[in-house]
Design a protein around this motif. Sequence first.
Motif, PDB file in Angstrom:
ATOM      1  N   TYR A 210      35.281  49.318  38.536  1.00 25.83           N
ATOM      2  CA  TYR A 210      34.878  48.487  37.395  1.00 25.83           C
ATOM      3  C   TYR A 210      35.320  47.061  37.619  1.00 25.83           C
ATOM      4  CZ  TYR A 210      33.891  52.678  34.605  1.00 25.83           C
ATOM      5  OH  TYR A 210      33.382  53.835  34.125  1.00 25.83           O
TER       6      TYR A 210
ATOM      7  N   SER B 119      45.387  60.429  30.364  1.00 30.31           N
ATOM      8  CA  SER B 119      44.494  59.401  29.839  1.00 30.31           C
ATOM      9  C   SER B 119      44.354  58.280  30.863  1.00 30.31           C
ATOM     10  CB  SER B 119      45.077  58.848  28.541  1.00 30.31           C
ATOM     11  OG  SER B 119      44.228  57.864  28.028  1.00 30.31           O
ATOM     12  N   GLY B 120      43.145  57.843  31.077  1.00 32.80           N
ATOM     13  CA  GLY B 120      42.897  56.760  32.018  1.00 32.80           C
ATOM     14  C   GLY B 120      42.786  57.229  33.447  1.00 32.80           C
TER      15      GLY B 120
ATOM     16  N   GLY C  37      40.385  58.858  34.760  1.00 33.99           N
ATOM     17  CA  GLY C  37      39.017  58.756  35.266  1.00 33.99           C
ATOM     18  C   GLY C  37      38.135  59.942  34.931  1.00 33.99           C
ATOM     19  N   LYS C  38      38.564  60.763  33.984  1.00 36.98           N
ATOM     20  CA  LYS C  38      37.788  61.967  33.638  1.00 36.98           C
ATOM     21  C   LYS C  38      36.425  61.611  33.059  1.00 36.98           C
ATOM     22  CE  LYS C  38      40.837  63.307  30.565  1.00 36.98           C
ATOM     23  NZ  LYS C  38      41.805  62.199  30.593  1.00 36.98           N
ATOM     24  N   SER C  39      36.441  60.712  32.066  1.00 33.94           N
ATOM     25  CA  SER C  39      35.167  60.347  31.437  1.00 33.94           C
ATOM     26  C   SER C  39      34.261  59.664  32.445  1.00 33.94           C
ATOM     27  CB  SER C  39      35.401  59.425  30.244  1.00 33.94           C
ATOM     28  OG  SER C  39      36.103  60.108  29.238  1.00 33.94           O
ATOM     29  N   THR C  40      34.872  58.824  33.262  1.00 31.47           N
ATOM     30  CA  THR C  40      34.089  58.127  34.283  1.00 31.47           C
ATOM     31  C   THR C  40      33.387  59.139  35.191  1.00 31.47           C
ATOM     32  OG1 THR C  40      35.693  56.326  34.225  1.00 31.47           O
ATOM     33  CG2 THR C  40      34.239  56.425  36.135  1.00 31.47           C
TER      34      THR C  40
HETATM   35  N1  LIG Z   1      33.548  49.600  31.588  1.00 28.21           N
HETATM   36  C1  LIG Z   1      34.777  49.555  32.089  1.00 28.21           C
HETATM   37  N2  LIG Z   1      35.251  48.403  32.556  1.00 28.21           N
HETATM   38  C2  LIG Z   1      36.491  48.339  33.091  1.00 28.21           C
HETATM   39  N3  LIG Z   1      37.308  49.367  33.173  1.00 28.21           N
HETATM   40  C3  LIG Z   1      36.895  50.562  32.713  1.00 28.21           C
HETATM   41  C4  LIG Z   1      35.595  50.709  32.154  1.00 28.21           C
HETATM   42  N4  LIG Z   1      35.436  52.009  31.796  1.00 28.21           N
HETATM   43  C5  LIG Z   1      36.602  52.631  32.122  1.00 28.21           C
HETATM   44  N5  LIG Z   1      37.466  51.771  32.665  1.00 28.21           N
HETATM   45  C6  LIG Z   1      38.775  52.078  33.181  1.00 28.21           C
HETATM   46  O1  LIG Z   1      38.671  53.183  34.060  1.00 28.21           O
HETATM   47  C7  LIG Z   1      39.766  54.035  33.901  1.00 28.21           C
HETATM   48  C8  LIG Z   1      39.267  55.444  33.670  1.00 28.21           C
HETATM   49  O2  LIG Z   1      38.643  55.493  32.403  1.00 28.21           O
HETATM   50  P1  LIG Z   1      38.143  56.853  31.784  1.00 28.21           P
HETATM   51  O3  LIG Z   1      37.497  56.533  30.503  1.00 28.21           O
HETATM   52  O4  LIG Z   1      37.366  57.560  32.801  1.00 28.21           O
HETATM   53  O5  LIG Z   1      39.502  57.613  31.529  1.00 28.21           O
HETATM   54  P2  LIG Z   1      39.718  59.054  30.921  1.00 28.21           P
HETATM   55  O6  LIG Z   1      40.347  59.856  31.963  1.00 28.21           O
HETATM   56  O7  LIG Z   1      38.480  59.553  30.332  1.00 28.21           O
HETATM   57  O8  LIG Z   1      40.781  58.745  29.786  1.00 28.21           O
HETATM   58  P3  LIG Z   1      40.892  59.364  28.330  1.00 28.21           P
HETATM   59  O9  LIG Z   1      41.528  60.669  28.473  1.00 28.21           O
HETATM   60  O10 LIG Z   1      41.758  58.390  27.622  1.00 28.21           O
HETATM   61  O11 LIG Z   1      39.502  59.398  27.772  1.00 28.21           O
HETATM   62  C9  LIG Z   1      40.587  53.499  32.748  1.00 28.21           C
HETATM   63  O12 LIG Z   1      41.703  52.832  33.279  1.00 28.21           O
HETATM   64  C10 LIG Z   1      39.689  52.511  32.067  1.00 28.21           C
HETATM   65  O13 LIG Z   1      40.421  51.438  31.557  1.00 28.21           O
END
Ligand SMILES: Nc1ncnc2c1ncn2[C@@H]1O[C@H](COP(=O)(O)OP(=O)(O)OP(=O)(O)O)[C@@H](O)[C@H]1O
Lengths: 435, 267
Positions: free
Chosen positions: B15, B44-45, B47-50
């Motif tokens: 990102y 959290s953070g 990268g799961k959602s990503t």
């Molecule tokens: N559009 C974006 N621009 C910049 N950074 C991003 C963007 N989307 C996600 N991130 C970053 O990528 C990393 C992974 O985000 P993600 O949402 O995948 O985390 P996650 O594992 O789903 O967390 P959670 O359990 O809190 O939902 C995080 O550090 C987030 O800040």
Amino acid sequence: MRMLDVIYDANANLLRNKLRSFLTILAIFIGSFSIISTSAIQAGVNDFIDSQVDSYGGEGYLAVVSNDSFDALDGLQNGMGNNKTPIEYNPDKIQTGMSPLTNEQIEKIKKIDGIDGDSLAKEQTLDITYVTSEETDKKYLIAAEALPPGNVKVSLVTGKQLNLQADEYQILLEEKYVNALGYDNDNIIDKKVQLAVKDDYTHKIKTFAAKVVGVIAPSVVSMGYQYTNNKLADDIYQENIKYYPEDMKNKTYAVAVNYDYENYSADEIKDKLEEIGLSAMTVEDIIGTIKSFFDIILTVFRIFGYIALLAAAIGIINTLFMAVQERTREIGLDKALGMSSKRVFLSFSLEAIMLGFWGSVFGIILSVIIGNIANAVFHAPGGFLESFPTFHLVVYTMSDIISVTILIIIIAFLAGTLPARRAARKNPIDALRYE
Amino acid sequence: MSKTVLSTRGLRKTYGKRDSKFDALRGIAIDIHQGESVAIIGKSGSGKSTLMHLLALLDKPSRGEITLHNHPTANLKARQLNTIRNKEFGFVFQSFFMNSNDTVLNNVILPLKIAGVGYRERRRRAISALKTVGLDDKRNNKANDLSGGQKQRVCIARAIVNDPKIIFADEPTGNLDSATGEKIIDLLFRLNQEKGITLIIVTHDHELAAKCSRQINIKDGRIVADSANETLEAENDDKEEFKDNDMDDMLDHQHPTHHINVDEEEE
Ligand SMILES: Nc1ncnc2c1ncn2[C@@H]1O[C@H](COP(=O)(O)OP(=O)(O)OP(=O)(O)O)[C@@H](O)[C@H]1O
Ligand SMILES: [Mg+2]
């Protein structure tokens, strides 16, 4: 996604924020109302002018008189106003009532390029020196002619039509003569006015006492002529030509010709006639005053309408930008679930189009209602168009209605493309993350 | 083992640009098989959602490839991607994502409307999906008036209405108390069992993760454990990172989700 669903949703979305949509539509409505009203009045005026042009001989018609006759035919300069006074008779001035065209001039007219010589028709205009009455010391120039044969009805303010075959002298006068001669519309009927005719040879004056049977309503085609019945016309004409040599007895004061309006401009022909001391008028000239009056009003109206539309377009942009912002998550969801960017663009564009559509439809409906009321009011007794029964101030044509609607829809669509593009470009992930 | 439906190799997602550049995923390789229920877990953070967004073809990877039914997806046209998401995938999101002013039925109908299904047909199918989640009687209610659990069931109805092959669920129980969450979990697994729908679930919920046939643990954009594939570590670029991983660490992280309305992970 089906088109019907897209249209339905666009309307439903507009209803979500009713006040905002209403205000946006209001601006479009004002623009639509002004523009359709302008077109309707324009169409009304043009319709009227067309009908006048047709009744008068149509396009290509030219009335030709000698330059000197212009003083008497002051209907042209004075327009159709009732409050104007006729030009006063002044014996010291070279101020002919009507001066005849010479045979030489007539032959020259026929030879002018662009004029159809065969169409030339002489008009028998009466040479009246002045008109006066018992109620005034003043004398006025006057141009009069026999009412043309056929079932011609002159539009009257008061009184009745001429009895062409009557054995007495009858005349129809315009209101300006009524007032100048010391009467008003209520008391002139059946009163007599004096028509003085001075022959060119002995300069003796003979007076004809003509009964006023009616008052002519303002009309753009009378050209300033007053109308007499046949007996009065015949007797004045005989007096006019009493001392003429035989070959002059068929002299004429005005001729009507047709010119080739497809290949020549009226001005070209007029210039050529000017060279031989003649003046010509097209039907448009005759109608020019009324037209320019409406043109000014219509221009103001139209500019107002376009300014309103411009403001409306900005309103649409603003409204839809707000909607895109508000619905960011919704757009994200739609796109995540497989809606294409094109559809997103289309749905916002359709909202813009719907705003335009409803604004223009409401504007048109209100304009038609008000226009019809106005037509009725103006034609009612006392209305300013009472004496022009054929003149509908507003005429709504299907093509005007459709083209105004399409114009507004195009403007609305163009205004909507900016926000619609922003919506279409939204990335579903960003939109879903949007709080 | 059954057919592979989704697989990735060397998946990376970066990102931002220059100074704010951030590597959310740093090389992910997974094969997901038909009928599997996969839990993606991690802090959290991490990268799961990503990862889920990439798998669901909602976003494009910075590097690496994703194949769907053994077809590479990188060169698919937007129209094809839209069709796949509409017809093959179902989505359940943590914070519902409903059109809250619309009726329950219209929310469920949405994917079918996008697909261009006719009025009667889509209505029939939406009602049947609502029956599956036991909310048939609420179909004409405003979505906003439902309880959190009911909302999530509506979202599941929406996810299954177009008969998807795969359901992606991003923390489907994250906004629910544990009893309600359990109902949702049961519902998802019933669909998995009865209809053979592949489940890919991002979750903090220990209980939910444990029910899945497979758990993939992510840390700092890398897979640090995959219950289905112990040899996977060979494919990960950074082995020294991998040995730091500690399953207890992960479980600590999950613990709070047993409480009602766990929200502390969201900022
Ligand atoms: N559009 C974006 N621009 C910049 N950074 C991003 C963007 N989307 C996600 N991130 C970053 O990528 C990393 C992974 O985000 P993600 O949402 O995948 O985390 P996650 O594992 O789903 O967390 P959670 O359990 O809190 O939902 C995080 O550090 C987030 O800040
Ligand atoms: Mg997440």
